[in-house]
Design an enzyme around this catalytic site. Structure first.
Site, mmCIF file in Angstrom:
data_model
loop_
_atom_site.group_PDB
_atom_site.id
_atom_site.type_symbol
_atom_site.label_atom_id
_atom_site.label_comp_id
_atom_site.label_asym_id
_atom_site.label_seq_id
_atom_site.Cartn_x
_atom_site.Cartn_y
_atom_site.Cartn_z
ATOM 1 N N LYS A 149 -11.954 -59.195 2.353
ATOM 2 C CA LYS A 149 -10.988 -60.020 1.652
ATOM 3 C C LYS A 149 -11.214 -61.478 2.028
ATOM 4 C CE LYS A 149 -7.408 -61.443 3.751
ATOM 5 N NZ LYS A 149 -7.452 -62.087 5.051
ATOM 6 N N ASP A 236 -3.810 -65.269 1.963
ATOM 7 C CA ASP A 236 -4.461 -64.739 3.164
ATOM 8 C C ASP A 236 -3.814 -63.432 3.635
ATOM 9 O OD1 ASP A 236 -6.280 -64.939 5.423
ATOM 10 O OD2 ASP A 236 -4.552 -65.489 6.656
ATOM 11 N N HIS A 241 -2.682 -57.584 2.933
ATOM 12 C CA HIS A 241 -2.072 -56.769 3.985
ATOM 13 C C HIS A 241 -0.608 -56.389 3.684
ATOM 14 C CE1 HIS A 241 -5.676 -57.896 5.928
ATOM 15 N NE2 HIS A 241 -5.270 -58.993 6.522
#
Ligand code: BG6
Length: 490
Positions: A149, A236, A241
């Site tokens: 990622k 990010d 996540h």
């Protein structure tokens, strides 16, 4: 008994082999799997990067990285044996005129032997590298590519990457990694939900008031200013996540975890995520950026100072979002997401906050609704807060105390970290814990809506002092709904 089952011999080519990810995560992960005899000695680890180094220089760099990761468990003979697997090729893999022979001749041409191409590079290099791999004949049927990622920086760029990679590697050869899915406790979330009959009947709007997902870090930029300032906490951390944690918490039970079942259920959750309109962005999202402050008794710089003298930036280092899932199970149950850098301490938790009892027979004794806390890190474990009677005289007094399952007290084994587990899954060809193309694109499509709303707004991120729980607006986000963030006791 825990036992490492050896994988078959394989080759892994790491592009970006001298970068931060390779040094901090990938090389130590491979070393640990080798040390536990899971990786056979006839495997090869081939580092590729533009840095001019010879194989010995690469081994020295890798040794330093593995030694610091191994800590007290360092054994020189393990290292010597592992170092023999390491090769290095200095080249610009995106240069159309590059000579690939040093790479192709190091990848063992045995039929069926897995060849893993790990792209630990900026995403803009994914497509050119895959094209080159195809052109030099390395994208064969036993080859697989691992993409780190972020896959793109929005839906359009993610699609470009997926199209470009897909033109060379079929979807079942593409491993989009999100290291959170390799964390022991994240996997335990599935076991907790689906191997205990207790939870499923209450795992919905019937008994759940709301869910909180927090990934708090005390670290700042850690030398990644270039990447981070273009990305920010939403891209990010949330796009990948936090949304993955949300999916695993909210998804329907798959019929099994084999094949694509798990991924299919996660995609359904992403599709059901309610889009946040421009008008709602103000009331349902909070952005923050840290200023100087104290963490653990130390004064740390503010974000702009970390960027450098005179820097200006509207990049968010903290995000809080009230997300909602439009389906029967979760209608009316908010999922509050929060992540930030330079918060007082590192902790990641999923909190399932249950509703109060429908009627209290005990009177005003301070009953608190049940709460299930799944602690992802540090001090992994699960706590179910229940009401108990405080023993002794003096009237009926009630306390909310956790039934406590702390990993460290229950299991003494050192278990593999996320990258170790996921790398072995790639070699075995197990895609369950990797993201499918649609999953990444659905997540971007939801996040894109927020990015546009923020871009149109005049307001930038609200400042928060390093060492605090984020901007005041984050507390207000829950306060407006009569709720508060749960933080682990200090
Ligand atoms: C990475 C982010 O994906 O995850 C980092 O790019 C972040 O900014 C890291 O620090 C957090 O991972 P972990 O495993 O330390 O929680």
């Amino acid at each position: 008994m825990a036992e490492f089952i050896p994988v078959e011999p394989f080759d892994i080519v790491i592009f970006g082999a001298t970068g931060d990810l390779a040094r901090r995560m990938l090389l130590p992960a491979l070393f640990h799997r080798f040390r536990d005899r899971q990786i056979p000695a006839s495997s090869r680890v081939i580092g590729v990067s533009r840095t001019e180094l010879d194989a010995d220089g690469f081994r020295r760099m890798a040794e330093e990285a593995c030694r610091s990761a191994a800590g007290d468990g360092w054994q020189a003979e393990d290292w010597t044996a592992f170092a023999a697997l390491l090769h290095y090729v200095a080249m610009d893999a995106t240069d159309p005129g590059a000579d690939w022979k040093p790479v192709t001749e190091r990848v063992v041409p045995a039929p069926g032997r897995p060849a893993v191409f790990y792209l630990a590079t900026p995403p803009s290099l994914y497509v050119p590298i895959c094209r080159a791999l195809g052109a030099v004949g390395l994208a064969h049927s036993a080859a697989r590519v691992v993409l780190e990622k972020p896959i793109g920086s929005n839906l359009a760029t993610a699609r470009e990457i997926n199209d470009g990679v897909g033109a060379v590697f079929a979807e079942d050869r593409v491993y989009r990694i999100d290291h959170y899915l390799g964390k022991e406790t994240v996997q335990n979330l599935m076991v907790l939900r689906f191997a205990n009959a207790l939870f499923e009947p209450v795992w919905s709007r019937v008994a759940v008031d709301h869910v909180q997902i927090t990934v708090a870090e005390s670290l700042g930029l850690e030398g990644r200013a270039d990447y981070y300032d273009r990305s920010g906490a939403l891209r990010d951390m949330v796009q990948n996540h936090l949304l993955q944690l949300l999916c695993l918490t909210a998804m329907e039970p798959p019929s099994s975890i084999e094949g694509d079942n798990l991924r299919t259920e996660k995609i359904k959750v992403l599709k059901a995520l309610k889009r946040i309109t421009h008008a709602e962005a103000r009331s349902k999202t909070v952005r923050g950026q840290y200023s100087a402050g104290m963490i653990g008794g130390e004064l740390v710089k503010g974000y702009l100072d970390e960027l450098g003298p005179g820097a200006g930036s509207r990049t968010e280092t903290f995000v809080a979002i009230k997300a909602e899932i439009d389906n029967w199970r979760w209608a009316g149950v908010p999922f509050y997401l929060r992540t930030g850098k330079r918060m007082p301490r590192r902790h990641s938790d999923i909190v399932i906050q249950f509703k109060p009892t429908p009627h209290s027979i005990l009177g005003d004794v301070g009953e608190e609704p049940n709460r299930l806390v799944i602690r992802l890190q540090p001090d992994e474990g699960v706590q179910l807060f229940v009401q108990i009677k405080e023993p002794g005289p003096g009237g009926l007094r009630i306390k909310s105390l956790p039934l406590n399952l702390a990993y460290a007290e229950t299991f003494t084994l050192r278990y593999p970290d996320a990258y170790e587990r996921l790398l072995m899954d790639v070699v075995r060809g197990n895609l369950t814990l990797f993201m499918r193309r649609e999953e990444v694109e659905e997540a971007w499509s939801w996040v894109d809506g927020l990015i546009h709303a923020w871009e149109e707004s005049d307001a930038g991120p609200a400042p928060y002092q390093a060492g605090t729980e984020g901007p005041l607006a984050s507390a207000m986000l829950l306060d407006r709904d009569g709720r508060t963030w749960w933080n682990p006791p200090r």
